[in-house]
Write an enzyme that holds these catalytic residues in place. Structure first.
Site, PDB file in Angstrom:
ATOM      1  N   THR A 176      87.447 -59.472   7.376  1.00 49.90           N
ATOM      2  CA  THR A 176      87.737 -60.448   6.328  1.00 49.90           C
ATOM      3  C   THR A 176      88.057 -61.808   6.936  1.00 49.90           C
ATOM      4  OG1 THR A 176      88.557 -58.672   4.904  1.00 49.90           O
ATOM      5  CG2 THR A 176      89.226 -60.906   4.326  1.00 49.90           C
ATOM      6  N   TYR A 224      90.327 -49.368  14.507  1.00 46.36           N
ATOM      7  CA  TYR A 224      89.768 -49.939  13.277  1.00 46.36           C
ATOM      8  C   TYR A 224      88.409 -49.274  13.046  1.00 46.36           C
ATOM      9  CZ  TYR A 224      88.213 -53.918  10.253  1.00 46.36           C
ATOM     10  OH  TYR A 224      87.748 -54.719   9.242  1.00 46.36           O
ATOM     11  N   LYS A 243      93.164 -47.992  11.053  1.00 47.69           N
ATOM     12  CA  LYS A 243      92.775 -48.527   9.754  1.00 47.69           C
ATOM     13  C   LYS A 243      91.389 -48.002   9.447  1.00 47.69           C
ATOM     14  CE  LYS A 243      91.227 -52.571   7.219  1.00 47.69           C
ATOM     15  NZ  LYS A 243      90.832 -53.991   7.199  1.00 47.69           N
TER      16      LYS A 243
END
Lengths: 312, 312, 312, 312
Positions: D50, D138, D166
């Site tokens: 993001t 991640y 994550k």
């Protein structure tokens, strides 16, 4: 058209007990059906992926539908998978299911040509036009290649003969979108496929699960569904742990991607329900791997209980 | 077992002319077969992907095999696709093809369960054990999901009933490896699927092409094959340009991924051979797109010549 | 803008010899460059996938460009890969390459965001606007995820700063379409990546190959290119067999998908050119696998000859 | 090593406000950080997907880390993404983050070479060995191609420097398995990426969400997290509906697959927080699409409230 208003809870995607190539194991089928009915499930889904439908002849499919509807005798719902690469064959099987007084039919996209969504929608409309029973869509992209996109489901949502969707994609982003869509039509039922996602699917608004493990241990999934429907998070956590443990033990003995099915059928043989035989192209587990499944069943506390039950 | 020693050159993956749902267009089939025989092809491959076999009923498949073998009457080779999700259905169709005196059978991996290579090999061995005709493997991963890995082909290479492989993957790295393998067994035939790769496949050692465009314009592919077999690079370049132009014009009017098949059938209708009707889940081109195909045929110089031919 | 009119033949996608983490092996680089120049190649492509560019720091990339351009000293062409997830970094490296008097730059799509074709086209236009050297597009979907679609290449075809395309997709259907496109602009160069496809790519109109094996054995690829450019099919078949044998022996010892690169670097160490060290995330072959590479080099007749050459 | 014991709840994967190419929008960054801190989030994750980290230069990345850590000034946690194709660059950025007193670092697999799991594990161990801060894995296969398989996470689970994972895969079958694994090590934190799955991820045992929408509307996600952590199903259903509505409105205006990011940045511009500018290869929405985002914000009741807040 028969009502589907009571479709909720656990529906068993029934394995097809086989006595040999192109040969149904009728006593095994009977034991299996009695077992799942006793376990409290709401219905069975014959001739799905777990039922190895694509590997079976039309003849055996019809024998299975006849025998199963007779044994069930309306005690629970019977859904019949009609997925086929040939539309005409799907329509004919749907007609047979209606004649045998099944409750609904289930269709995945035809699994050969990689069609686009407009063709898929036209296909489903053609199918629904010539079928009499309520039709469930079956989203299973790992096997049928093509998925029902959210927009396609939106366009089919209000079709009077379409009763809902079973989502076996494992993609909860997709599942959530379908559940949101279904709020526009309360009679559109959304079921989850993978049993590991049963609890959360019900918590976010799903109608229940069509879970393979319920062939083996129906009570577990029924209780988990009930806990989820009641929002009882403590019970969910306890049962969810058992569901995940069962899956991680039994479905990973055979090689992927068919380890789920080879493990499940082997386990059903170990507990004395039916033979572990699979239809080609799948193959039974080796003796060594079967022993490993048996050991896992013991560890899970499933073997003694079940063998006693079966012997009784 | 019949000899396959003469399999080389162009084999037409025959479209299945349809008069309606589950209805064969027999006059169209006859015109089509006479056209390709006149065009000099070595054989036809019935019931492949181009023949939409998965979309057809067993009944129509058998009618097609009977009619086509009768019309051909041994003037050229007849290969029959037996790919099916059900092994028993494949074996039965293979037996029917043998009884109708076809020359060979062709099988892709069963297109539903995403099986691994050991299961695929066992499946093919089970199939070959119960079939009488020479068997060609059909590598078509875009449709059947599972591919024949190079190692699997190596293990099947010397199987007495396996006669070769048709590669429709479009992956020339793979094709080259299979051609190298086949040097160990000269009677193992390696054919290419995509017509755009016909010339180079023959230059690197392939036995010929099973090219859809040969339904429409068989002479072009026969000449290109002959040029490639003779190592005549100048002629190859000239004809290759026409092959690519035909493909880029006709196969891109319909939406992918089925634009090849919808364009080809539409073109066959335009030139008066058979109806452009497709079996579900595929659908015919719109009137506007059909007009565009017709214009392309005119541009390519195919329309006048052919319509005269057909009228004559 | 420098002319690219002489780009044809074999360009070596140079491995990056490493003495340690973030440390260039300058003597190894010198030996490697002298070896490939002596082998008759037309150019080197620094900082491609074979050069492990994404794994290197900007500092080491610049050191490599400086050293290599100095060693080459315009004896052959030098192309510099500028692929990066950051446009600004790509532009800066392109400027550095121009300052060091390299001949061209090469860019794959930025390999992180799965962008669509309109964004890809805008990205390349932004890149070309700020670069001075001729730019080659690098189609490498297995690594950069995004491919240059045929339509995108069509839209970029006449861009004055874009000089051609290297296709490492292995998809000859695509390659043929790009070659057809390039007929509209003769100064647009189309090169093939995979060495197994070098011969056929030139036969169908390609300009040459950017072939990893040429690090090890440049003469083989130069001769094969020459044979293909001359249409000498007999020589092609003989050499093609050696290319495929080398690839099948050396590139399959390490595990896929990096077996090509681990095998190639190990072989270069075995023949005394440079260390087999790779930059993270890739890792050198185990001692056992290295021994297997050494044996294959002996079998291929590459070891004695080369070690002598290196010692001389 | 700093403690990570308080990581739970909502962490904002911060967008990187840009004033121009390679130019940070510092006032926008300040407004954005104050907004999310006021909204009650537990932390920010700089330089994730993001945050468009791969598209930024090292220089801008460091400026962002310095500015953000200074503005935050330990009021909430700061996690810094160090994903890079180059291990050395990742290690150097991790060192910089530690020097700036960030709380943790986050690394996805290096996104160029399609490595296998053994190489991935060795890579992470090499990274962790040279980093000082707690490291979160991640999992983001749609962008980095390679995923952290469950077995790889199992092998890394007890690594003292690895603090959690994550998961942005959207695959809840995977997420559930990781949550089960993490029961063996309570200090291993499992966060979900997609905000649509936040509630169910917490219900099944997740530690919280790293949700893009929290840039725009942090309170919504904080409240939803709190409801999920409390097992308050009624509140979950109400808020979940708003989350899905926001996502379906704002993230589908731009073309997939980057519609989420282009919509989010555009919305942040509409509400006056920062410019909607994206770093190449992504591009801002057209004027027409921006107007559509503005209208959706009005419909969602987000525009007035926010503009007032910003003006105040």
């Amino acid at each position: 058209m028969p009502s589907t208003s009571l479709f909720r809870g656990i529906i068993v995607p029934l394995v097809t007990p086989l006595a040999g190539r192109d040969q149904l194991d009728v006593p095994g089928l009977e034991r299996l059906l009695e077992r799942v009915i006793a376990g409290g499930v709401q219905g069975v889904f014959l001739l799905g992926t777990t039922g190895e439908a694509p590997s079976l002849t039309e003849r055996l499919k019809r024998e299975l539908v006849s025998q199963a509807t007779a044994i069930v005798n309306h005690r629970i719902k019977v859904l019949v998978g009609i997925t086929d690469t040939s539309l005409v064959d799907s329509i004919e099987l749907a007609g047979f299911a209606a004649a045998e007084r099944a409750d609904a039919i289930v269709a995945a996209p035809p699994p050969y040509f990689p069609i686009h969504q407009a063709d898929l929608r036209a296909y489903i409309e053609a199918l629904a036009a010539d079928c009499e029973l309520p039709l469930f869509l079956y989203n299973m992209p790992s096997h049928s290649k093509v998925a029902f996109d959210v927009d396609t489901v939106r366009q089919l949502l209000h079709h009077p003969r379409i009763a809902g969707l079973k989502d076996s994609s494992g993609n909860m982003l997709y599942f959530n979108q379908i559940v949101q869509l279904a709020q526009e039509r309360p009679s559109f039922h959304v079921f989850i496929g993978p049993e590991e996602l049963l609890a959360e699917s019900v918590l976010v608004g799903g109608r229940g699960g069509i879970c393979g493990g319920a062939n083996l241990y129906p009570e577990l999934y029924v209780e988990l569904y009930n806990a989820a429907a009641a929002g009882d998070l403590a019970t969910i956590h306890k049962l969810q742990h058992r569901v995940l443990r069962l899956a991680s033990k039994l479905y990973s003995v055979g090689d992927p991607p068919s380890g789920y099915l080879t493990g499940l059928k082997c386990a059903l043989e170990c507990v004395g329900v039916c033979s572990g035989r699979l239809a080609e192209p799948l193959r039974s587990l080796s003796a060594e791997k079967s022993a490993s499944i048996k050991q896992h069943l013991l560890d899970l506390g499933l073997l003694d209980r079940q063998m006693t039950a079966v012997r009784a």
